[in-house]
Design a protein around this motif. Structure first.
Motif, PDB file in Angstrom:
ATOM      1  N   LEU A 117       0.855  -1.265   0.115  1.00 22.58           N
ATOM      2  CA  LEU A 117      -0.050   0.037  -0.084  1.00 22.58           C
ATOM      3  C   LEU A 117       0.944   1.353  -0.151  1.00 22.58           C
ATOM      4  O   LEU A 117       0.543   2.097  -0.617  1.00 22.58           O
ATOM      5  N   ASP A 118       1.856   1.309   0.854  1.00 26.39           N
ATOM      6  CA  ASP A 118       2.611   2.540   1.204  1.00 26.39           C
ATOM      7  C   ASP A 118       3.263   2.871  -0.182  1.00 26.39           C
ATOM      8  O   ASP A 118       3.567   4.013  -0.491  1.00 26.39           O
ATOM      9  N   ASP A 119       3.901   1.877  -1.041  1.00 24.82           N
ATOM     10  CA  ASP A 119       4.540   1.945  -2.292  1.00 24.82           C
ATOM     11  C   ASP A 119       3.496   2.623  -3.205  1.00 24.82           C
ATOM     12  O   ASP A 119       3.946   3.652  -4.009  1.00 24.82           O
ATOM     13  N   MET A 120       2.361   2.206  -3.275  1.00 26.90           N
ATOM     14  CA  MET A 120       1.276   2.560  -4.356  1.00 26.90           C
ATOM     15  C   MET A 120       0.943   4.383  -3.887  1.00 26.90           C
ATOM     16  O   MET A 120       1.028   5.221  -4.748  1.00 26.90           O
ATOM     17  N   LEU A 121       0.910   4.657  -2.596  1.00 29.21           N
ATOM     18  CA  LEU A 121       0.642   5.937  -2.063  1.00 29.21           C
ATOM     19  C   LEU A 121       1.461   7.044  -2.405  1.00 29.21           C
ATOM     20  O   LEU A 121       1.288   8.190  -3.020  1.00 29.21           O
ATOM     21  N   ALA A 122       2.678   6.701  -2.619  1.00 27.64           N
ATOM     22  CA  ALA A 122       3.847   7.442  -2.996  1.00 27.64           C
ATOM     23  C   ALA A 122       3.551   7.995  -4.304  1.00 27.64           C
ATOM     24  O   ALA A 122       4.322   8.865  -4.838  1.00 27.64           O
ATOM     25  N   HIS A 123       2.995   7.389  -5.229  1.00 27.91           N
ATOM     26  CA  HIS A 123       2.815   7.610  -6.705  1.00 27.91           C
ATOM     27  C   HIS A 123       1.578   8.271  -7.028  1.00 27.91           C
ATOM     28  O   HIS A 123       1.337   8.495  -8.145  1.00 27.91           O
ATOM     29  N   CYS A 124       0.773   8.470  -6.223  1.00 28.64           N
ATOM     30  CA  CYS A 124      -0.743   9.006  -6.213  1.00 28.64           C
ATOM     31  C   CYS A 124      -1.029  10.285  -6.465  1.00 28.64           C
ATOM     32  O   CYS A 124      -0.622  10.975  -5.496  1.00 28.64           O
ATOM     33  N   ARG A 127      -1.278   7.998   9.918  1.00 29.83           N
ATOM     34  CA  ARG A 127      -0.397   9.213   9.556  1.00 29.83           C
ATOM     35  C   ARG A 127       0.923   8.612   8.652  1.00 29.83           C
ATOM     36  O   ARG A 127       1.231   9.502   7.845  1.00 29.83           O
ATOM     37  N   ARG A 128       1.348   7.389   8.838  1.00 26.23           N
ATOM     38  CA  ARG A 128       2.410   6.757   7.872  1.00 26.23           C
ATOM     39  C   ARG A 128       1.945   6.902   6.523  1.00 26.23           C
ATOM     40  O   ARG A 128       2.678   7.280   5.639  1.00 26.23           O
ATOM     41  N   GLN A 129       0.737   6.142   6.410  1.00 27.96           N
ATOM     42  CA  GLN A 129       0.234   6.055   4.948  1.00 27.96           C
ATOM     43  C   GLN A 129       0.000   7.665   4.262  1.00 27.96           C
ATOM     44  O   GLN A 129       0.308   7.998   3.380  1.00 27.96           O
ATOM     45  N   LEU A 130      -0.601   8.586   5.006  1.00 29.36           N
ATOM     46  CA  LEU A 130      -0.752   9.838   4.707  1.00 29.36           C
ATOM     47  C   LEU A 130       0.437  10.601   4.278  1.00 29.36           C
ATOM     48  O   LEU A 130       0.556  11.232   3.368  1.00 29.36           O
ATOM     49  N   ASP A 131       1.295  10.365   5.268  1.00 25.51           N
ATOM     50  CA  ASP A 131       2.850  11.113   4.855  1.00 25.51           C
ATOM     51  C   ASP A 131       3.353  10.357   3.598  1.00 25.51           C
ATOM     52  O   ASP A 131       4.464  10.975   3.174  1.00 25.51           O
ATOM     53  N   ALA A 132       3.179   9.159   3.258  1.00 21.75           N
ATOM     54  CA  ALA A 132       3.543   8.590   2.137  1.00 21.75           C
ATOM     55  C   ALA A 132       3.026   9.268   0.885  1.00 21.75           C
ATOM     56  O   ALA A 132       3.851   9.177  -0.249  1.00 21.75           O
TER      57      ALA A 132
END
Length: 334
Positions: free
Chosen positions: A191-198, A217-222
């Motif tokens: 998931l975190d890998d995807m979030l960084a590209h969106c 928070r971690r996912q939102l910061d990604a």
């Protein structure tokens, strides 16, 4: 033989007539809330119940063979408390309305048509080319990532594909993602890998013990600082405090939110109920709506067709659709 359907809230006569018109087998329909005096007796006589959920303190239901949810969400069902000879089914058919809502929200975020309308009604051309206004955005060429990939995500992705977006998805079952629609599908562990590209993140997964607080928070910061998160799933999939802080501190670009953390208790349109204990309503980088994305013109007719079909199938001893838990079977996996 006539079978008995109990609906656990009060329906209008018009809605009951719509239900009856869809049935091809004989059913008697009654409405009674769980706190109504006659509820226990009605439940004892019911062959099927239509309810938003099922809790552990329900009265005895010896004849019950089907609990049918009127929507897709099953987070209010205590599956262990459902009678052992009873199936639990849900119904979808909201994916068309929700997909159109998501597209609308994303287009509005890029173009700001409502602001243009408000300005021009005051005689201001501030958002037009004639005044040298900043260029508005486009969806074309952007990347959208789906958290969960079921019916809603599929319908939305198909539409966004036509706008020229790159489609990513993270889901428990990436094998179900249509490769003609989704460019990059993988499991939730990525998931975190995807979030960084969106540029946009659309949350469409069900609320379960595994997805509650999935985005914190971690996912939102990604996410990139300009990215926008869209929630049409359940509020609690995104940590309430983390989302508010990320928006207030401009660590993400914004949010389009249809599903919330606090809801009215009376059903009275005049009831005042802010949708969170936190002041999302004071933020200018949020588009807010009152859980209306799927509440579209064709919804009820489509849903009642499916529900009536399941009631007819139950009466005839035929297989049911959208079975979450078969009689005596395990509940849906988180």
């Amino acid at each position: 033989m006539t079978m008995n359907l109990l609906i656990t809230w009060q329906y209008s006569p018009e809605r009951i007539a719509l239900v009856q018109s869809k049935l091809t087998t004989p059913w008697s329909i009654a409405c009674a809330a769980p706190d109504a005096p006659g509820f226990a007796r009605a439940l004892r006589e019911a062959d099927a119940v239509m309810a938003m959920g099922w809790c552990g303190n329900m009265p005895a239901a010896p004849r019950l063979r089907l609990v049918h949810l009127p929507g897709a969400g099953y987070d209010e069902v205590d599956f262990a408390a459902v009678p052992p000879d009873c199936a639990v089914c849900n119904v979808y058919e909201h994916e068309i309305g929700i997909a159109e809502y998501v597209v609308l929200g994303m287009l509005e975020w890029e173009i700001r048509l409502a602001r243009c309308d408000t300005e021009l009604r005051r005689g201001s051309w501030a958002s037009g080319f004639i005044t040298g206004a900043p260029l508005h955005g486009e969806l074309h060429g952007k990347t959208v990532g789906f958290v969960g990939y079921g019916r809603i995500a599929h319908e939305t992705a198909r539409r966004l594909r036509a706008f020229g977006l790159r489609i990513m998805a993270r889901t428990r079952t990436p094998s179900r993602c249509d490769p003609e629609v989704v460019d990059d599908a993988a499991g939730v562990e990525r998931l975190d890998d995807m979030l960084a590209h969106c540029d946009y993140v659309v949350v469409t997964c069900p609320l379960t013990s595994a997805t509650r607080g999935l985005i914190g928070r971690r996912q939102l910061d990604a996410m990139p600082a300009h990215a926008v998160i869209v929630n049409v799933a359940r509020g609690e999939v995104i940590d309430e405090q983390a989302l508010h802080d990320a928006l207030a501190e401009r660590r993400i670009g914004g949010a389009i939110i249809d599903t919330w953390y606090r809801y009215p208790t009376t059903g009275d349109p005049a009831e005042v109920c802010l949708p969170s204990r936190l002041p999302f309503h004071e933020l200018d980088n949020v588009i807010m709506s009152p859980h209306c994305s799927g509440w579209s013109a064709g919804l009820l007719d489509r849903r009642w067709t499916v529900i009536a079909g399941n009631l007819d199938a139950l009466a005839r001893g035929e297989p049911l659709r959208n079975v979450l838990q078969a009689p005596g079977g395990p509940p849906p996996a988180d």
